[in-house]
Design a protein around this motif. Structure first.
Motif, PDB file in Angstrom:
ATOM      1  N   ARG A   1      60.208  45.331  43.603  1.00  0.00           N
ATOM      2  CA  ARG A   1      59.957  46.708  43.176  1.00  0.00           C
ATOM      3  C   ARG A   1      58.719  46.725  42.289  1.00  0.00           C
ATOM      4  NH1 ARG A   1      65.626  46.439  43.182  1.00  0.00           N
ATOM      5  NH2 ARG A   1      65.605  45.534  41.087  1.00  0.00           N
ATOM      6  N   PHE A   2      57.670  47.365  42.770  1.00  0.00           N
ATOM      7  CA  PHE A   2      56.436  47.402  41.985  1.00  0.00           C
ATOM      8  C   PHE A   2      55.684  48.697  42.276  1.00  0.00           C
ATOM      9  CE2 PHE A   2      55.177  45.792  46.064  1.00  0.00           C
ATOM     10  CZ  PHE A   2      53.867  46.196  46.262  1.00  0.00           C
ATOM     11  N   HIS A   3      54.874  49.077  41.294  1.00  0.00           N
ATOM     12  CA  HIS A   3      54.068  50.290  41.434  1.00  0.00           C
ATOM     13  C   HIS A   3      52.695  49.962  41.998  1.00  0.00           C
ATOM     14  CE1 HIS A   3      51.291  53.460  39.909  1.00  0.00           C
ATOM     15  NE2 HIS A   3      52.276  54.247  40.277  1.00  0.00           N
ATOM     16  N   SER A   4      52.114  48.858  41.541  1.00  0.00           N
ATOM     17  CA  SER A   4      50.806  48.440  42.034  1.00  0.00           C
ATOM     18  C   SER A   4      50.675  46.940  41.865  1.00  0.00           C
ATOM     19  CB  SER A   4      49.674  49.160  41.283  1.00  0.00           C
ATOM     20  OG  SER A   4      49.738  48.857  39.896  1.00  0.00           O
ATOM     21  N   ALA A   5      49.812  46.330  42.677  1.00  0.00           N
ATOM     22  CA  ALA A   5      49.577  44.885  42.609  1.00  0.00           C
ATOM     23  C   ALA A   5      48.142  44.593  43.022  1.00  0.00           C
ATOM     24  CB  ALA A   5      50.545  44.134  43.514  1.00  0.00           C
ATOM     25  N   THR A   6      47.488  43.712  42.251  1.00  0.00           N
ATOM     26  CA  THR A   6      46.089  43.373  42.494  1.00  0.00           C
ATOM     27  C   THR A   6      45.894  41.870  42.303  1.00  0.00           C
ATOM     28  OG1 THR A   6      45.367  45.521  41.652  1.00  0.00           O
ATOM     29  CG2 THR A   6      43.698  43.808  41.821  1.00  0.00           C
ATOM     30  N   THR A   7      45.097  41.265  43.181  1.00  0.00           N
ATOM     31  CA  THR A   7      44.712  39.868  43.046  1.00  0.00           C
ATOM     32  C   THR A   7      43.199  39.763  43.173  1.00  0.00           C
ATOM     33  OG1 THR A   7      46.790  39.162  44.055  1.00  0.00           O
ATOM     34  CG2 THR A   7      45.046  37.524  43.923  1.00  0.00           C
ATOM     35  N   THR A   8      42.553  39.040  42.261  1.00  0.00           N
ATOM     36  CA  THR A   8      41.103  38.872  42.306  1.00  0.00           C
ATOM     37  C   THR A   8      40.751  37.393  42.261  1.00  0.00           C
ATOM     38  OG1 THR A   8      40.868  38.989  39.909  1.00  0.00           O
ATOM     39  CG2 THR A   8      40.722  41.063  41.118  1.00  0.00           C
ATOM     40  N   LEU A   9      39.585  37.064  42.817  1.00  0.00           N
ATOM     41  CA  LEU A   9      39.063  35.699  42.773  1.00  0.00           C
ATOM     42  C   LEU A   9      37.614  35.734  42.327  1.00  0.00           C
ATOM     43  CD1 LEU A   9      39.518  32.666  43.387  1.00  0.00           C
ATOM     44  CD2 LEU A   9      38.560  33.126  45.669  1.00  0.00           C
ATOM     45  N   HIS A  10      37.308  34.950  41.303  1.00  0.00           N
ATOM     46  CA  HIS A  10      35.928  34.783  40.836  1.00  0.00           C
ATOM     47  C   HIS A  10      35.500  33.343  41.077  1.00  0.00           C
ATOM     48  CE1 HIS A  10      36.965  38.459  38.604  1.00  0.00           C
ATOM     49  NE2 HIS A  10      35.652  38.676  38.455  1.00  0.00           N
ATOM     50  N   ARG A  11      34.229  33.157  41.481  1.00  0.00           N
ATOM     51  CA  ARG A  11      33.624  31.842  41.660  1.00  0.00           C
ATOM     52  C   ARG A  11      32.439  31.715  40.727  1.00  0.00           C
ATOM     53  NH1 ARG A  11      29.549  29.062  44.426  1.00  0.00           N
ATOM     54  NH2 ARG A  11      30.221  27.114  45.443  1.00  0.00           N
TER      55      ARG A  11
ATOM     56  N   ILE B   1      34.443  37.238  43.952  1.00  0.00           N
ATOM     57  CA  ILE B   1      34.476  36.981  45.399  1.00  0.00           C
ATOM     58  C   ILE B   1      35.157  38.121  46.136  1.00  0.00           C
ATOM     59  CG2 ILE B   1      35.418  35.454  47.186  1.00  0.00           C
ATOM     60  CD1 ILE B   1      33.067  34.281  45.756  1.00  0.00           C
ATOM     61  N   GLY B   2      36.245  38.629  45.566  1.00  0.00           N
ATOM     62  CA  GLY B   2      36.942  39.717  46.229  1.00  0.00           C
ATOM     63  C   GLY B   2      38.149  40.182  45.443  1.00  0.00           C
ATOM     64  N   THR B   3      38.668  41.342  45.845  1.00  0.00           N
ATOM     65  CA  THR B   3      39.865  41.945  45.259  1.00  0.00           C
ATOM     66  C   THR B   3      40.808  42.332  46.388  1.00  0.00           C
ATOM     67  OG1 THR B   3      38.620  42.832  43.378  1.00  0.00           O
ATOM     68  CG2 THR B   3      40.764  43.837  43.841  1.00  0.00           C
ATOM     69  N   ARG B   4      42.059  41.980  46.238  1.00  0.00           N
ATOM     70  CA  ARG B   4      43.065  42.334  47.244  1.00  0.00           C
ATOM     71  C   ARG B   4      44.177  43.119  46.570  1.00  0.00           C
ATOM     72  NH1 ARG B   4      39.256  40.672  49.380  1.00  0.00           N
ATOM     73  NH2 ARG B   4      39.034  38.883  50.799  1.00  0.00           N
ATOM     74  N   ARG B   5      44.641  44.153  47.257  1.00  0.00           N
ATOM     75  CA  ARG B   5      45.754  44.965  46.764  1.00  0.00           C
ATOM     76  C   ARG B   5      46.870  44.958  47.796  1.00  0.00           C
ATOM     77  NH1 ARG B   5      41.132  47.417  44.880  1.00  0.00           N
ATOM     78  NH2 ARG B   5      41.131  47.814  42.624  1.00  0.00           N
ATOM     79  N   GLY B   6      48.090  44.936  47.312  1.00  0.00           N
ATOM     80  CA  GLY B   6      49.216  44.914  48.243  1.00  0.00           C
ATOM     81  C   GLY B   6      50.404  44.218  47.635  1.00  0.00           C
ATOM     82  N   GLU B   7      50.934  43.193  48.315  1.00  0.00           N
ATOM     83  CA  GLU B   7      52.130  42.520  47.844  1.00  0.00           C
ATOM     84  C   GLU B   7      51.807  41.652  46.636  1.00  0.00           C
ATOM     85  OE1 GLU B   7      55.844  39.899  49.640  1.00  0.00           O
ATOM     86  OE2 GLU B   7      54.102  40.372  50.887  1.00  0.00           O
ATOM     87  N   PRO B   8      52.647  41.708  45.588  1.00  0.00           N
ATOM     88  CA  PRO B   8      52.370  40.929  44.371  1.00  0.00           C
ATOM     89  C   PRO B   8      52.292  39.434  44.636  1.00  0.00           C
ATOM     90  CG  PRO B   8      54.068  42.576  43.961  1.00  0.00           C
ATOM     91  CD  PRO B   8      53.820  42.579  45.439  1.00  0.00           C
TER      92      PRO B   8
END
Length: 516
Positions: free
Chosen positions: A346-356, A361-368
């Motif tokens: 149960r979540f309202h929002s989820a974000t994952t980011t990667l820096h090099r 590098i990118g941002t992904r939203r969706g499943e925690p």
């Protein structure tokens, strides 16, 4: 664990019953007449039966037949070979019970007659140590192995009165494996009583009356999840072999007690929580629970503190992988307080980011806690950050963030990333609260790359103002201890870790739990 919904045997080519004079078609393997006579408990021919013949080895290895004739005598033609025969005999009165006769070794080398006789059976008498317990169901399952091939048969019944018998010659030593599981519901507990046998024969009768001290107790607690309504469900079944399992409803903040037989091995527990508005019910699984006679194991589902958790079983999939230029993260970010990963967090929002090297590098939203990125070759420093907001996304909602730093280069094969997590496991009530103004001891566990002796430094802190200010708390012998704030406040938790190779983790759990 294989959960069976209905009885059956392995698929093959089903043959109709043939008269003994039938002749195989040109080019087909030579066949022999197998005649099967069925007798009831009075010794009379009966048409109340269901018989299966399943090929194991030889020309008939892929054959399967379910012949029937109302007279009680039926003939089927089959190729030469080793077969498994099982027959279920139904009496004229269902209350008198059922007979299951198994012939694990039927060598068809010529025309053969087999008599399935209910008078040869003996009772399956397995009962729990509670006289008023109500019988629910049972399953018998047999596996036969010959020349590297295994075939199986099973019977399931929701009525008491099952009787079983071996038929025919003994098979090879250790080639017959049999399970019998029975399930009961009582006032003090529910019961899962399972037994396994390895032999050269099928069972003829089974008597087991275990004492309470010889059973293990499994307690399953379902939390009152925020916003959830209705009733959850819990099921318990052995980890190994086929079974039907025991399932029952479980109200929020309630506890189910199941007594199981340690002789059956490890046990699996599955919990499906009540539904919350506009979200599917959460399903949690705890597999391979070790149980011991006289001991109690308690599992709590869907309760705080929610946070990252790694699968620590041997051979488990790593939390993060570098494969060539691909970096993938797979961390359950909102596992419950016992570390069970939900099927539908149960979540309202989820974000994952990667820096090099500091560059996004990118941002992904969706499943925690789950995302994939494509980077570039060459050694570089990476920062991988995953966050998720629980509840409705307001300031009072819980928020989990895990940020990892590590050095990585392109790989020629999938390689685990050096990721760690920290688990906080306070003993909370089933509404996710702790008493106000008390000294609370919280076990702290490191998982992943830094587990064991891989920690260079670990700092943990608490906050009672949603992360505006933090207070460090020492970790002594795997525990932190602090005094909880006034009633109705929330407690946030933070861990800062560096492993012995310089990889780091900063993990923050805002609104981890409340006080009452």
């Amino acid at each position: 664990m294989r959960t069976l919904a209905l009885a059956g045997v392995l698929a093959g080519t089903t043959l109709s019953a043939l008269p003994p004079t039938a002749v195989a078609a040109s080019g087909a393997p030579e066949t022999y007449a197998l005649t099967i006579r069925h007798l009831d408990r009075a010794g009379a021919a009966t048409g109340g039966y269901s018989t299966h013949v399943t090929g194991i080895s030889g020309p008939g290895a892929q054959q399967e037949a379910a012949p029937y004739d109302a007279s009680g005598t039926v003939t089927v033609r089959l190729p030469k070979g080793r077969y498994l025969l099982d027959s279920t005999l139904y009496g004229s009165d269902p209350a008198t019970g059922t007979d299951w006769v198994v012939q694990p070794r039927l060598d068809l080398n010529g025309d053969t007659t087999v008599t399935v006789d209910a008078r040869t059976t003996a009772p399956v008498d397995v009962r729990p140590p509670e006289s008023g317990a109500r019988y629910l169901n049972s399953i018998g399952f047999v596996e036969v192995t010959h020349e590297g091939t295994t075939r199986s048969a099973n019977i399931m019944t929701a009525r008491e009165g099952l009787r079983v018998a071996h038929l025919g010659p003994a098979s090879e030593a250790g080639s017959v494996k049999e399970w019998f599981d029975t399930y009961w519901s009582g006032a003090r507990a529910d019961y899962g009583l399972g037994y396994t046998f390895t032999s050269d024969r099928a069972l003829t009768g089974l008597v087991r009356h275990p004492a309470a001290g010889g059973l293990a107790t499994v307690k399953i607690r379902g939390a009152a999840a925020e916003g959830a309504t209705g009733t959850g469900f819990v099921s318990v079944q052995p980890s190994a072999g086929p079974t039907v399992g025991l399932a029952q409803p479980l109200e929020p903040s309630a506890t189910a007690t199941v007594m199981v037989n340690p002789e059956r091995g490890r046990w699996d527990v599955e919990y499906t929580g009540p539904a919350a508005p506009e979200t599917p019910p959460n399903r949690y699984v705890a597999n391979g629970i070790a149980v011991h006679a006289g001991a109690t194991t308690t599992r709590t589902f869907d309760n705080a503190v929610f946070g990252p958790a790694l699968d620590t079983t041997p051979g488990a999939r790593p939390a993060g992988v570098r494969d060539g230029n691909r970096i993938a993260l797979d961390v359950p970010l909102l596992a419950d307080g016992d570390g069970h990963a939900p099927s539908a967090p149960r979540f309202h929002s989820a974000t994952t980011t990667l820096h090099r090297d500091g560059v996004l590098i990118g941002t992904r939203r969706g499943e925690p806690g789950r995302a994939e990125f494509t980077t570039t070759p060459g050694t570089a420093s990476y920062r991988l950050t995953a966050s998720a907001t629980r509840g409705d996304g307001t300031a009072s909602s819980g928020r989990v963030t895990a940020a990892w730093t590590f050095t990585s280069a392109a790989t020629t094969r999938p390689t685990a990333l050096p990721l760690s997590t920290v688990r906080f496991a306070p003993d909370l009530a089933l509404d996710g609260t702790a008493p106000a103004g008390t000294l609370l001891r919280v076990p702290v566990t490191v998982q992943g790359a830094a587990a064991g002796t891989g920690v260079r430094s670990l700092t943990v802190s608490t906050s009672v103002d949603n992360g505006t200010t933090w207070t460090r708390v020492p970790v002594i012998d795997g525990q932190m201890a602090f005094r909880t704030p006034a009633s109705g406040r929330t407690v946030s938790l933070r861990a800062e870790l560096t492993d012995t190779r310089g990889n780091t983790l900063t993990q923050t759990q805002l609104g981890a739990f409340r006080t009452r």
